[in-house]
Motif scaffolding. Structure first.
Motif, PDB file in Angstrom:
ATOM      1  N   THR A  32      79.226  46.961  40.133  1.00  0.00           N
ATOM      2  CA  THR A  32      80.594  47.457  40.081  1.00  0.00           C
ATOM      3  C   THR A  32      80.963  47.985  41.461  1.00  0.00           C
ATOM      4  O   THR A  32      80.102  48.191  42.319  1.00  0.00           O
ATOM      5  N   ARG A  33      82.251  48.254  41.647  1.00  0.00           N
ATOM      6  CA  ARG A  33      82.703  48.704  42.971  1.00  0.00           C
ATOM      7  C   ARG A  33      83.522  49.992  42.927  1.00  0.00           C
ATOM      8  O   ARG A  33      83.528  50.742  43.903  1.00  0.00           O
ATOM      9  N   ARG A  34      84.216  50.243  41.839  1.00  0.00           N
ATOM     10  CA  ARG A  34      85.135  51.385  41.808  1.00  0.00           C
ATOM     11  C   ARG A  34      84.735  52.452  40.810  1.00  0.00           C
ATOM     12  O   ARG A  34      84.823  53.651  41.090  1.00  0.00           O
ATOM     13  N   ILE A  35      84.327  52.057  39.637  1.00  0.00           N
ATOM     14  CA  ILE A  35      84.160  52.989  38.534  1.00  0.00           C
ATOM     15  C   ILE A  35      83.007  53.964  38.808  1.00  0.00           C
ATOM     16  O   ILE A  35      81.992  53.611  39.400  1.00  0.00           O
ATOM     17  N   ARG A  36      83.187  55.224  38.408  1.00  0.00           N
ATOM     18  CA  ARG A  36      82.119  56.204  38.525  1.00  0.00           C
ATOM     19  C   ARG A  36      81.107  55.984  37.396  1.00  0.00           C
ATOM     20  O   ARG A  36      81.425  55.336  36.377  1.00  0.00           O
ATOM     21  N   LEU A  37      79.920  56.523  37.565  1.00  0.00           N
ATOM     22  CA  LEU A  37      78.878  56.365  36.562  1.00  0.00           C
ATOM     23  C   LEU A  37      78.012  57.618  36.536  1.00  0.00           C
ATOM     24  O   LEU A  37      77.951  58.357  37.515  1.00  0.00           O
ATOM     25  N   GLY A  38      77.382  57.842  35.367  1.00  0.00           N
ATOM     26  CA  GLY A  38      76.551  59.031  35.271  1.00  0.00           C
ATOM     27  C   GLY A  38      75.718  59.048  34.016  1.00  0.00           C
ATOM     28  O   GLY A  38      75.895  58.231  33.102  1.00  0.00           O
ATOM     29  N   SER A  39      74.788  59.992  33.957  1.00  0.00           N
ATOM     30  CA  SER A  39      73.935  60.195  32.778  1.00  0.00           C
ATOM     31  C   SER A  39      74.521  61.311  31.930  1.00  0.00           C
ATOM     32  O   SER A  39      75.006  62.314  32.444  1.00  0.00           O
ATOM     33  N   LEU A  40      74.443  61.132  30.602  1.00  0.00           N
ATOM     34  CA  LEU A  40      75.028  62.127  29.693  1.00  0.00           C
ATOM     35  C   LEU A  40      74.107  62.275  28.473  1.00  0.00           C
ATOM     36  O   LEU A  40      74.342  61.643  27.461  1.00  0.00           O
ATOM     37  N   VAL A  41      73.119  63.125  28.541  1.00  0.00           N
ATOM     38  CA  VAL A  41      72.578  63.761  29.725  1.00  0.00           C
ATOM     39  C   VAL A  41      71.090  63.448  29.799  1.00  0.00           C
ATOM     40  O   VAL A  41      70.475  63.123  28.794  1.00  0.00           O
ATOM     41  N   THR A  42      70.532  63.578  31.005  1.00  0.00           N
ATOM     42  CA  THR A  42      69.096  63.412  31.179  1.00  0.00           C
ATOM     43  C   THR A  42      68.379  64.692  30.782  1.00  0.00           C
ATOM     44  O   THR A  42      68.683  65.751  31.341  1.00  0.00           O
ATOM     45  N   PRO A  43      67.450  64.627  29.827  1.00  0.00           N
ATOM     46  CA  PRO A  43      66.688  65.830  29.473  1.00  0.00           C
ATOM     47  C   PRO A  43      65.719  66.177  30.605  1.00  0.00           C
ATOM     48  O   PRO A  43      64.729  65.476  30.823  1.00  0.00           O
ATOM     49  N   THR A  79      67.937  56.664  44.664  1.00  0.00           N
ATOM     50  CA  THR A  79      68.120  55.209  44.717  1.00  0.00           C
ATOM     51  C   THR A  79      69.454  54.794  44.111  1.00  0.00           C
ATOM     52  O   THR A  79      70.191  53.972  44.683  1.00  0.00           O
ATOM     53  N   VAL A  80      69.784  55.355  42.942  1.00  0.00           N
ATOM     54  CA  VAL A  80      71.070  55.015  42.313  1.00  0.00           C
ATOM     55  C   VAL A  80      72.223  55.498  43.184  1.00  0.00           C
ATOM     56  O   VAL A  80      73.239  54.799  43.329  1.00  0.00           O
ATOM     57  N   ALA A  81      72.075  56.663  43.808  1.00  0.00           N
ATOM     58  CA  ALA A  81      73.124  57.169  44.697  1.00  0.00           C
ATOM     59  C   ALA A  81      73.324  56.230  45.884  1.00  0.00           C
ATOM     60  O   ALA A  81      74.466  56.018  46.334  1.00  0.00           O
ATOM     61  N   ASP A  82      72.229  55.664  46.404  1.00  0.00           N
ATOM     62  CA  ASP A  82      72.365  54.684  47.488  1.00  0.00           C
ATOM     63  C   ASP A  82      73.229  53.504  47.061  1.00  0.00           C
ATOM     64  O   ASP A  82      74.080  53.019  47.815  1.00  0.00           O
ATOM     65  N   LEU A  83      73.012  53.015  45.836  1.00  0.00           N
ATOM     66  CA  LEU A  83      73.743  51.856  45.339  1.00  0.00           C
ATOM     67  C   LEU A  83      75.175  52.206  44.963  1.00  0.00           C
ATOM     68  O   LEU A  83      76.087  51.395  45.128  1.00  0.00           O
ATOM     69  N   ALA A  84      75.375  53.420  44.429  1.00  0.00           N
ATOM     70  CA  ALA A  84      76.697  53.798  43.923  1.00  0.00           C
ATOM     71  C   ALA A  84      77.653  54.211  45.029  1.00  0.00           C
ATOM     72  O   ALA A  84      78.878  54.185  44.827  1.00  0.00           O
ATOM     73  N   GLY A  85      77.140  54.639  46.157  1.00  0.00           N
ATOM     74  CA  GLY A  85      78.016  54.988  47.271  1.00  0.00           C
ATOM     75  C   GLY A  85      78.996  56.099  46.963  1.00  0.00           C
ATOM     76  O   GLY A  85      80.188  55.966  47.214  1.00  0.00           O
ATOM     77  N   GLY A  86      78.539  57.192  46.430  1.00  0.00           N
ATOM     78  CA  GLY A  86      79.408  58.332  46.149  1.00  0.00           C
ATOM     79  C   GLY A  86      80.068  58.306  44.787  1.00  0.00           C
ATOM     80  O   GLY A  86      80.912  59.162  44.484  1.00  0.00           O
ATOM     81  N   ARG A  87      79.692  57.360  43.918  1.00  0.00           N
ATOM     82  CA  ARG A  87      80.320  57.262  42.592  1.00  0.00           C
ATOM     83  C   ARG A  87      79.464  57.848  41.476  1.00  0.00           C
ATOM     84  O   ARG A  87      79.789  57.697  40.301  1.00  0.00           O
ATOM     85  N   LEU A  88      78.372  58.517  41.813  1.00  0.00           N
ATOM     86  CA  LEU A  88      77.402  58.958  40.813  1.00  0.00           C
ATOM     87  C   LEU A  88      77.590  60.418  40.427  1.00  0.00           C
ATOM     88  O   LEU A  88      77.858  61.268  41.282  1.00  0.00           O
ATOM     89  N   ASP A  89      77.459  60.695  39.133  1.00  0.00           N
ATOM     90  CA  ASP A  89      77.348  62.055  38.619  1.00  0.00           C
ATOM     91  C   ASP A  89      76.032  62.169  37.863  1.00  0.00           C
ATOM     92  O   ASP A  89      75.608  61.223  37.190  1.00  0.00           O
ATOM     93  N   ILE A  90      75.386  63.315  37.959  1.00  0.00           N
ATOM     94  CA  ILE A  90      74.133  63.558  37.258  1.00  0.00           C
ATOM     95  C   ILE A  90      74.399  64.529  36.116  1.00  0.00           C
ATOM     96  O   ILE A  90      74.838  65.656  36.345  1.00  0.00           O
TER      97      ILE A  90
END
Length: 320
Positions: A76-87, A102-113
């Motif tokens: 993907t290129r635009r949409i944000r992504l994240g975990s809901l939630v990691t224990p 690693t995921v942050a490298d691929l997401a380019g600022g689109r990641l939430d934890i």
């Protein structure tokens, strides 16, 4: 303006068509993330569990959360992504920080934890980890958040913490960038939890206005009254375990974001007035999807809210 996220379907068989297990399930989850991006949704969220028990002796397995997030980030290129939630206590914190990086490298600022304290002792047993006491699980959330920020530095993604009990709310107040409350709180429920969170933030010497807030809501949209009834009938037949069999239509309809487009728009606007920045929508049930068209109907509802807020003065946030 309130933004809209999708609780991405990714468990065995929790898709509109038959089958949907193993490789087909994982590929379908990736396809739906891409479809959500094309529809214009703001974000997709992946839950972090080995399985979900939808009924006795009916266990639905899931792809690994962080591996799936990496695939979504790469396709993907635009949409944000994240975990809901990691224990947090379920994963080794150093390994999780490496996965997040690693995921942050691929997401380019689109990641939430999204982090949580964990609750399913059977999952801990399945991976050979002890199930800690509550205080230790809460401490693990704080340690994991601190490690991720130390490892990733200024580029660390925002950390959301999910939960509703007093202990986890105190952790939210001390370390989180955002707080998620799921599933299907009423506005009154939300206000009560918010009072506790605000008190905890004051004790932690953090300004209450600094916290982003989100809710997770069951969402079903019908184009009109008759269509909503039809979708209710289909959903009731589709949901595993007969979980909706004892509910009346009106009781079910009172949940979350269920209704016609105008009703959904009005409920979204009401949540925005309560200070909610983001709504995570579960299309029929959390991390399942019974009806492909729901993604497009949800995106249209989000556009209606955006159009409404762009033409009216922003409402004053209601005080808790």
């Amino acid at each position: 303006m309130v933004t809209i996220g999708l609780a991405l379907p990714h468990y065995d068989g929790l898709f509109p068509g038959p089958g949907g297990t193993g490789p087909q399930r994982t590929r379908s989850a990736l396809d739906y993330a891409q479809r959500a991006e094309r529809a214009g949704l703001h974000q997709v969220w992946v839950s972090d569990h080995l399985w979900v028990d939808v009924a006795p002796r009916d266990r639905r397995r899931s792809p690994d959360c962080w591996t799936l997030l990496a695939a979504i980030a790469a396709t993907t290129r635009r949409i944000r992504l994240g975990s809901l939630v990691t224990p947090a206590p379920l994963r080794e914190p150093e390994l999780l920080a490496h996965q997040v990086s690693t995921v942050a490298d691929l997401a380019g600022g689109r990641l939430d934890i999204g982090l949580g304290a964990g609750w399913n002792a059977a999952e801990f047993a399945a991976v050979g980890r002890p199930f800690p006491a509550t205080a230790d699980r809460l401490a693990s959330v704080e340690r994991t958040a601190a490690l991720i920020r130390a490892e990733l530095g200024p580029m660390a993604p925002p950390i959301w913490i999910g939960g509703k009990r007093s202990g986890i709310l105190r952790v939210v107040a001390r370390v989180a960038d955002g707080w998620n409350l799921a599933w299907d709180p009423t506005p009154a429920d939300y206000r009560r939890r918010l009072v506790r969170l605000n008190e905890a933030q004051t004790s932690a010497h953090r300004p209450t206005a600094s916290m982003l807030r989100s809710v997770g809501l069951t969402t079903v949209i019908g184009t009109d009254e008759a269509d909503l009834h039809r979708r209710w009938t289909r959903l009731r037949d589709w949901v595993p375990g007969g979980h909706l069999d004892e509910l009346s239509f009106d009781t079910w309809r009172s949940r979350g974001l269920i209704g016609t487009p105008d009703e959904v728009r009005n409920r979204l606007t009401a949540w925005e007035r309560l200070g909610i920045a983001h709504v995570v929508c579960a299309l029929g049930m959390p991390f399942g999807l019974f009806d492909d068209e729901q993604i497009d109907l949800l995106a249209a509802a989000a556009r209606r809210v955006e159009a409404t807020t762009s033409t009216k003065p922003h409402a004053q946030e209601e005080k808790a």
